[in-house]
Design a protein around this motif. Sequence first.
Motif, PDB file in Angstrom:
ATOM      1  N   GLY A  33      53.511 -11.490 -42.554  1.00  0.00           N
ATOM      2  CA  GLY A  33      53.804 -12.652 -43.391  1.00  0.00           C
ATOM      3  C   GLY A  33      53.892 -12.266 -44.859  1.00  0.00           C
ATOM      4  O   GLY A  33      54.824 -12.678 -45.566  1.00  0.00           O
ATOM      5  N   ASN A  34      52.959 -11.450 -45.322  1.00  0.00           N
ATOM      6  CA  ASN A  34      52.997 -10.971 -46.711  1.00  0.00           C
ATOM      7  C   ASN A  34      54.206 -10.079 -46.943  1.00  0.00           C
ATOM      8  O   ASN A  34      54.842 -10.144 -48.003  1.00  0.00           O
ATOM      9  CB  ASN A  34      51.716 -10.213 -47.050  1.00  0.00           C
ATOM     10  N   PHE A  35      54.522  -9.219 -45.972  1.00  0.00           N
ATOM     11  CA  PHE A  35      55.702  -8.349 -46.064  1.00  0.00           C
ATOM     12  C   PHE A  35      56.959  -9.194 -46.264  1.00  0.00           C
ATOM     13  O   PHE A  35      57.782  -8.900 -47.136  1.00  0.00           O
ATOM     14  CB  PHE A  35      55.800  -7.494 -44.803  1.00  0.00           C
ATOM     15  N   LEU A  36      57.096 -10.266 -45.485  1.00  0.00           N
ATOM     16  CA  LEU A  36      58.276 -11.128 -45.604  1.00  0.00           C
ATOM     17  C   LEU A  36      58.298 -11.864 -46.941  1.00  0.00           C
ATOM     18  O   LEU A  36      59.362 -12.019 -47.545  1.00  0.00           O
ATOM     19  CB  LEU A  36      58.322 -12.114 -44.441  1.00  0.00           C
ATOM     20  N   ASP A  37      57.132 -12.311 -47.398  1.00  0.00           N
ATOM     21  CA  ASP A  37      57.062 -12.997 -48.690  1.00  0.00           C
ATOM     22  C   ASP A  37      57.485 -12.079 -49.836  1.00  0.00           C
ATOM     23  O   ASP A  37      58.106 -12.527 -50.805  1.00  0.00           O
ATOM     24  CB  ASP A  37      55.645 -13.505 -48.959  1.00  0.00           C
ATOM     25  N   GLU A  38      57.157 -10.802 -49.735  1.00  0.00           N
ATOM     26  CA  GLU A  38      57.443  -9.835 -50.797  1.00  0.00           C
ATOM     27  C   GLU A  38      58.759  -9.077 -50.602  1.00  0.00           C
ATOM     28  O   GLU A  38      59.126  -8.270 -51.447  1.00  0.00           O
ATOM     29  CB  GLU A  38      56.306  -8.812 -50.874  1.00  0.00           C
ATOM     30  N   TYR A  39      59.448  -9.319 -49.510  1.00  0.00           N
ATOM     31  CA  TYR A  39      60.606  -8.497 -49.153  1.00  0.00           C
ATOM     32  C   TYR A  39      61.669  -8.454 -50.251  1.00  0.00           C
ATOM     33  O   TYR A  39      62.134  -7.372 -50.616  1.00  0.00           O
ATOM     34  CB  TYR A  39      61.230  -8.978 -47.834  1.00  0.00           C
ATOM     35  N   ASP A  40      62.057  -9.606 -50.771  1.00  0.00           N
ATOM     36  CA  ASP A  40      63.137  -9.643 -51.765  1.00  0.00           C
ATOM     37  C   ASP A  40      62.829  -8.847 -53.020  1.00  0.00           C
ATOM     38  O   ASP A  40      63.668  -8.098 -53.508  1.00  0.00           O
ATOM     39  CB  ASP A  40      63.470 -11.084 -52.156  1.00  0.00           C
ATOM     40  N   LYS A  41      61.627  -8.977 -53.544  1.00  0.00           N
ATOM     41  CA  LYS A  41      61.354  -8.313 -54.821  1.00  0.00           C
ATOM     42  C   LYS A  41      60.788  -6.905 -54.667  1.00  0.00           C
ATOM     43  O   LYS A  41      60.871  -6.111 -55.595  1.00  0.00           O
ATOM     44  CB  LYS A  41      60.444  -9.161 -55.701  1.00  0.00           C
ATOM     45  N   THR A  42      60.230  -6.558 -53.517  1.00  0.00           N
ATOM     46  CA  THR A  42      59.586  -5.256 -53.368  1.00  0.00           C
ATOM     47  C   THR A  42      60.374  -4.283 -52.489  1.00  0.00           C
ATOM     48  O   THR A  42      60.402  -3.087 -52.759  1.00  0.00           O
ATOM     49  CB  THR A  42      58.172  -5.428 -52.780  1.00  0.00           C
ATOM     50  N   TYR A  43      61.008  -4.779 -51.453  1.00  0.00           N
ATOM     51  CA  TYR A  43      61.597  -3.883 -50.457  1.00  0.00           C
ATOM     52  C   TYR A  43      63.130  -3.857 -50.430  1.00  0.00           C
ATOM     53  O   TYR A  43      63.713  -2.786 -50.280  1.00  0.00           O
ATOM     54  CB  TYR A  43      61.092  -4.251 -49.057  1.00  0.00           C
ATOM     55  N   ARG A  44      63.779  -4.996 -50.513  1.00  0.00           N
ATOM     56  CA  ARG A  44      65.237  -5.077 -50.334  1.00  0.00           C
ATOM     57  C   ARG A  44      65.957  -4.029 -51.186  1.00  0.00           C
ATOM     58  O   ARG A  44      65.752  -3.921 -52.383  1.00  0.00           O
ATOM     59  CB  ARG A  44      65.746  -6.455 -50.699  1.00  0.00           C
ATOM     60  N   GLY A  45      66.785  -3.208 -50.527  1.00  0.00           N
ATOM     61  CA  GLY A  45      67.569  -2.191 -51.223  1.00  0.00           C
ATOM     62  C   GLY A  45      66.840  -0.884 -51.480  1.00  0.00           C
ATOM     63  O   GLY A  45      67.458   0.099 -51.897  1.00  0.00           O
ATOM     64  N   ARG A  46      65.550  -0.841 -51.243  1.00  0.00           N
ATOM     65  CA  ARG A  46      64.775   0.383 -51.482  1.00  0.00           C
ATOM     66  C   ARG A  46      65.155   1.453 -50.459  1.00  0.00           C
ATOM     67  O   ARG A  46      65.333   1.172 -49.287  1.00  0.00           O
ATOM     68  CB  ARG A  46      63.290   0.052 -51.376  1.00  0.00           C
TER      69      ARG A  46
END
Length: 114
Positions: A33-46
């Motif tokens: 759930g936290n991973f999904l909440d943070e996906y756009d700003k932390t993970y997407r495109g990395r």
Amino acid sequence: MDRHEKKKLRDYIGEYLDVSGTRLTDDEAAFLGNFLDEYDKTYRGRVVTPRPRTRDGWGSDGKYTYRETFTYTFTDDVGIREDYEYQDDDGLHRRSTKVIKDARGVLNWLRAHR
């Protein structure tokens, strides 16, 4: 976490990742759930590219050296694309790609690449 909270969280995770047949502990569900909440700003495109591995192997023609390279990209949709490349000193070259879009696969990848 009570059953209703966990079901609600599992439904949220299921909007983005395949959870069919996956058993999640309370901690795993909360982590996803936290991973999904943070996906756009932390993970997407990395992009994560660990150091290539060079190893020796043995075949019918004797010893050979090969190199493996993995590249992991967090996709626009929630998921992780794994690009694999293999090349040996005889000129053999292979590439493959797979996308990790299931809850267990994402959890396993995140644990292995902390």
